[in-house]
Design an enzyme around this catalytic site. Structure first.
Site, PDB file in Angstrom:
ATOM      1  NE  ARG B  68      -3.877  -2.256   0.253  1.00 58.56           N
ATOM      2  CZ  ARG B  68      -4.457  -2.920  -0.726  1.00 58.56           C
ATOM      3  NH1 ARG B  68      -4.074  -2.715  -1.980  1.00 58.56           N
ATOM      4  NH2 ARG B  68      -5.417  -3.784  -0.482  1.00 58.56           N
ATOM      5  CG  ASN B  98      -2.650  -2.703  -6.466  1.00 56.68           C
ATOM      6  OD1 ASN B  98      -1.678  -3.018  -5.772  1.00 56.68           O
ATOM      7  ND2 ASN B  98      -3.873  -3.129  -6.210  1.00 56.68           N
ATOM      8  CG  HIS B 236      -5.172 -13.976  -7.060  1.00 57.15           C
ATOM      9  ND1 HIS B 236      -5.738 -13.968  -8.316  1.00 57.15           N
ATOM     10  CD2 HIS B 236      -4.849 -12.685  -6.782  1.00 57.15           C
ATOM     11  CE1 HIS B 236      -5.768 -12.725  -8.771  1.00 57.15           C
ATOM     12  NE2 HIS B 236      -5.230 -11.928  -7.861  1.00 57.15           N
ATOM     13  CG  ASP B 311      -4.291 -11.159  -3.213  1.00 58.86           C
ATOM     14  OD1 ASP B 311      -3.693 -10.072  -3.242  1.00 58.86           O
ATOM     15  OD2 ASP B 311      -5.373 -11.352  -3.805  1.00 58.86           O
TER      16      ASP B 311
END
Lengths: 308, 429
Positions: B68, B98, B236, B311
């Protein structure tokens, strides 16, 4: 038996005995609506909050009338007139309501599980008046009440439910309730509006309206929820009506004393023709009438009050 | 303290890279594994460490996490995320691109590497974006990011939707030997879906995400990887059908690998109903049906699955404590993965301890081509210690992560991480 639940969140978790209790209690409240002065003091001093995050005419006015006839103090929050549109989280709304110490909260919300979230955190009893496409228990109960008044029982009754199955909370609650009470259920509708693995719920999935209605006691039509579809999942209204619109011709395939139901609001000329909606087999307005008695019974049972 | 000299005695040493599973003594010198032998005599200046009752394995690697940072430090930071990694027994993680800004250039890649090095709790291997801004249009500067430390590329969180772009990415990454990691999801088939499409989505009235949403992308990408000879990795992986396609592609000799998550191995879509819409059961891909879960477990046993990855996807409680449909997708994983795998996969006998270490260390090192996942003499002394008998109850309030969104709170698990070493130095939390 006595009622022991704090909340009424769905039909899935109810036993047949609990359903009987609600329907029997509703019978005793039905008579109140026939009196010249339609009011009993049963819930005097109790506070009921109607919390509607989605537009509703029928369900909300039905609850409001039920509350007034029981002498409850009721107030309404709807999404267009309150902080609900100001971005307040559901949790914050709930905690604020809790601080006002209501006895019961009636909630309609577009998201499945929203009433469950409130019920977990509030001391007040929570009544689910429709959560997304999940459940609409009071509708299923008033439908059962209506069928029982016309057919005498639910045991062994064959019911066809037709329409936009995927987006319907009414169908899910009705399937649970009818199967628990010993009825048989067939469903039909465009396969593009049919949720996955529906047969695992114990119903028969039919591929045409004709197949679904043949020999049944009850035909329950569902509204095509145009507003919940980003893109229409059927090519046109005309084609929908030709495939799944209920007409007099279809009723000739059903039992002679078939009744036709619709939870409303209807799209006339889409899922149902006016000749059927207004015809002799239709019990659509009986459903609305039953709604008040059933909701009075639920409010009464959840408030833990004594007999009227 | 690279000059430090350590001798670990009494541990069960499990290293699949050397076919080793034995009680042995491990000597570490100058930050590297010096030797592993039945017994090693004491030496002057060497610190003796009693590791009796412990299992000593090559440092665990979680090849799929979201730290993050930069941009969403209220959910997690590189510091808190690597503390979570260390607490969970991991010496390395690969973090997805991301962030905000997206890790699509060398500057962001370097920032992540430097912040992680300064924190010092675990190695961080950045995954660069496939496309600029993860917009799915033009290739990002993959060569520059690899030079800055990126070990793979992925637009994870989003799929590479455009087949032509995927083809180009598979071709271009061949210059660098890094895999293209795909978040395999057809967003049109997912539509408004929030959980697996099946009996439970129907009962709960929640819009479903069909298994085919994953399968059609995996099928397409396998065809592209065959044509390009590119390295392709399915992130995943969650369905039996996708697993079967990967199995066939491997048999065909393609450079294809895949990872599965602990939650897809242990939970099914029914959990959404059992928890009455708990948003800690909401992630992408969604918890699938029991048949899918069984297929993934079979893939662990027969070798089709290359890695278990968590994940790890932190979200703030304010974001998660909302109605199910509105909550963001994703759950935590770093601090529960090892214990879950020991208790629920190894202890019931589904896989051996050696296979688990392969899935959590050697496998990810192979997929990402990292100099790790082994205790061979001369390799960097990244080591994980755990106690397979220690019982712990997952307490989300004691997580090192800044977030709390784990579905495993309250689970009692036998098997617990004890400590990690990076380059022969014990990580202090």
């Amino acid at each position: 038996m006595a009622w022991s639940r704090k909340d009424l969140l769905g039909i899935a978790e109810l036993s047949a005995e609990e359903i009987h209790l609600i329907l029997d209690t509703a019978e005793s409240f039905r008579e109140v609506s026939e009196r010249p002065i339609k009011k009993v003091p049963t819930l005097r001093g109790r506070t009921v909050i109607n919390l509607f995050f989605e537009p509703s005419t029928r369900t909300r006015s039905s609850f409001e009338i039920a509350e007034k006839r029981l002498s409850a103090d009721s107030l309404n929050f709807s999404s267009s007139t309150s902080a609900l549109t100001k971005g307040e989280s559901l949790l914050d709304t709930a905690m604020n309501l809790q601080a006002m110490a209501p006895d019961l909260i009636v909630i309609r919300h577009g998201h499945p599980g929203a009433p469950h979230m409130l019920a977990r955190r509030l001391k007040a009893g929570v009544i689910n008046a429709g959560d997304g496409a999940h459940e609409h228990p009071t509708q299923a109960l008033l439908d059962a009440f209506t069928i029982r008044r016309h057919k005498g029982t639910l045991q062994g009754i064959e019911v066809a439910i037709v329409g936009d199955i995927e987006h319907s909370r009414v169908v899910r609650s009705n399937i649970h309730l009818l199967l628990k009470m010993g009825a048989k259920v067939r469903v039909a509708g465009p396969f593009t509006l049919m949720p996955a693995a529906l047969e695992t719920l114990g119903v028969e999935v039919c591929s045409s309206l004709e197949e679904a209605v043949t020999g049944v006691d009850v035909v329950m039509m569902l509204r095509v929820q145009l507003e919940r579809q980003a893109r229409l999942r059927v090519p046109s209204v005309k084609e929908y009506f030709r495939l799944f619109g209920l007409t007099k011709r279809h009723l000739s395939l059903a039992k002679d004393d078939v009744i036709v139901m619709h939870p409303g609001p209807m799209n006339r000329g889409m899922e149902i023709s006016s000749e059927v909606a207004d015809g002799p087999y239709s019990v659509i307005l009986d459903q609305v009438e039953s709604g008040v008695a059933v909701r009075m019974a639920i409010l009464y049972l959840l408030s833990g009050a004594r007999e009227p | 303290m690279n000059g430090r000299h350590l001798i670990f005695r009494g541990a069960r040493v499990v290293d699949p890279s050397q076919n080793l599973d034995a009680f042995a003594t491990v000597e570490v010198q100058d930050g590297k594994i010096a030797r592993i032998e039945d017994d090693i005599p004491s030496r002057d200046g060497a610190l003796e460490v009693d590791a009796a009752g412990q299992v000593l394995v090559p440092g665990l690697i979680d090849m799929h996490v979201h730290l993050r940072e930069p941009g969403q430090e209220y959910k997690e930071t590189i510091r808190s995320g690597t503390r979570a990694a260390a607490a969970g027994g991991f010496t390395a993680v690969a973090c997805m691109a991301n962030t905000s800004p997206v890790n699509d250039n060398r500057t962001v890649t370097r920032h992540i590497v430097e912040e992680a090095a300064a924190a010092g709790f675990a190695r961080v291997h950045p995954i660069g974006a496939v496309s600029k801004g993860m917009a799915g249009e033009e290739l990002a500067e993959i060569g520059e990011m690899v030079r800055g430390g990126a070990v793979g590329v992925s637009d994870d969180g989003l799929p590479v939707k455009n087949a032509e772009l995927m083809r180009r990415a598979l071709l271009y990454t061949r210059h660098f030997g890094v895999p293209v990691i795909q978040h395999a999801e057809d967003l049109d088939l997912t539509g408004p879906g929030v959980m697996h499409e099946g009996e439970w989505s129907t009962r709960l009235g929640l819009p479903g995400i069909p298994g085919s949403s994953e399968d059609v992308i995996v099928a397409r990408d396998l065809i592209l990887s065959e044509d390009t000879l590119g390295k392709y990795h399915v992130a995943h992986l969650s369905t039996g059908r996708s697993l079967e396609m990967v199995r066939r592609a491997k048999a065909q000799g393609l450079a294809v690998t895949c990872e599965v998550t602990p939650h897809h191995l242990l939970l099914t879509d029914q959990a959404v109903a059992e928890t009455e819409f708990s948003t800690d059961m909401k992630m992408k891909p969604p918890l699938r049906a029991e048949l899918d879960r069984q297929a993934l477990r079979k893939g662990l046993v027969d070798g089709t699955v290359d890695a278990i990855a968590s994940d790890h996807a932190p979200h703030h409680p304010d974001e998660k404590e909302v109605q199910f449909s509105s909550a963001p997708f994703g759950i935590l994983g770093l601090e529960t993965t090892l214990a879950l795998c020991l208790d629920r996969l190894v202890r019931p006998g589904l896989i051996t301890l050696e296979r688990l270490v392969d899935l959590l260390s050697c496998g990810p090192a192979r997929v990402l081509n990292l100099p790790a996942g082994t205790l061979a003499p001369g390799s960097v002394a990244d080591i994980t210690f755990f106690d397979p008998e220690k019982v712990l109850t997952v307490d989300r309030d004691r997580f090192q992560s800044l977030s709390r969104n784990s579905p495993f709170g309250g689970w009692e698990l036998r098997g617990a991480p004890l400590s990690t070493y990076l380059g022969g130095r014990r990580v202090q939390l």
